[in-house]
Design a protein around this motif. Sequence first.
Motif, mmCIF file in Angstrom:
data_model
loop_
_atom_site.group_PDB
_atom_site.id
_atom_site.type_symbol
_atom_site.label_atom_id
_atom_site.label_comp_id
_atom_site.label_asym_id
_atom_site.label_seq_id
_atom_site.Cartn_x
_atom_site.Cartn_y
_atom_site.Cartn_z
ATOM 1 N N SER A 160 32.354 -11.008 -21.797
ATOM 2 C CA SER A 160 31.166 -11.626 -22.399
ATOM 3 C C SER A 160 30.420 -10.552 -23.172
ATOM 4 O O SER A 160 30.560 -9.368 -22.892
ATOM 5 C CB SER A 160 30.258 -12.229 -21.316
ATOM 6 O OG SER A 160 29.718 -11.214 -20.498
ATOM 7 N N GLU A 199 38.824 -20.134 -29.337
ATOM 8 C CA GLU A 199 38.480 -19.282 -28.194
ATOM 9 C C GLU A 199 37.877 -17.953 -28.636
ATOM 10 O O GLU A 199 37.253 -17.267 -27.843
ATOM 11 C CB GLU A 199 39.728 -19.018 -27.338
ATOM 12 C CG GLU A 199 40.232 -20.244 -26.611
ATOM 13 C CD GLU A 199 41.594 -20.039 -25.975
ATOM 14 O OE1 GLU A 199 41.840 -20.671 -24.930
ATOM 15 O OE2 GLU A 199 42.419 -19.270 -26.519
ATOM 16 N N PHE A 228 37.529 -11.965 -17.624
ATOM 17 C CA PHE A 228 36.649 -12.505 -18.659
ATOM 18 C C PHE A 228 35.943 -11.386 -19.397
ATOM 19 O O PHE A 228 35.816 -10.274 -18.893
ATOM 20 C CB PHE A 228 35.626 -13.486 -18.070
ATOM 21 C CG PHE A 228 34.447 -12.812 -17.431
ATOM 22 C CD1 PHE A 228 33.278 -12.628 -18.144
ATOM 23 C CD2 PHE A 228 34.506 -12.368 -16.118
ATOM 24 C CE1 PHE A 228 32.185 -11.997 -17.566
ATOM 25 C CE2 PHE A 228 33.422 -11.750 -15.532
ATOM 26 C CZ PHE A 228 32.258 -11.563 -16.254
#
Length: 147
Positions: free
Chosen positions: A63, A134, A61
Amino acid sequence: PSEFYKHLHEAVKQREIPDAKCSQVKMAQGGPMSASRIYFRVMRRELVFDICAAPFGRGFFVSWWLSEPSGCNKGCLTAIPFIGPMILFAMERAITYYKIDTTLMFQEAVHASVLEVIDGVTTEKGVRALTEGERKPVMEQLAKKSR
């Protein structure tokens, strides 16, 4: 993460963002004795952009967080009785079109750098590219779920 950060540093550098400084910072995941995580930080004047890239389960991931550092200026000013909070209020009120524009330009340049690196990694690994949805922040969706 270190490979991702190396590519990200190059992508940010290529954009020649005025006054931008890149570094890596270690932040605790919880309290003082908790494990820590490495973030890639891009600073420009009073703005900080922290990017985290890390494995999660079988995936990965990314962020990112745009903020202002909570440095001594704010803390020191609030400690001065009566006049300190007034000075701080006046400083924070001085938001101009220029400040908003440069904040947005900085945010967009770093965001584009992150997406460029994500695109490169997904292509290199043969993973499906992110959809348009996304590629956008999901904070609004998170806020709705927490209500």
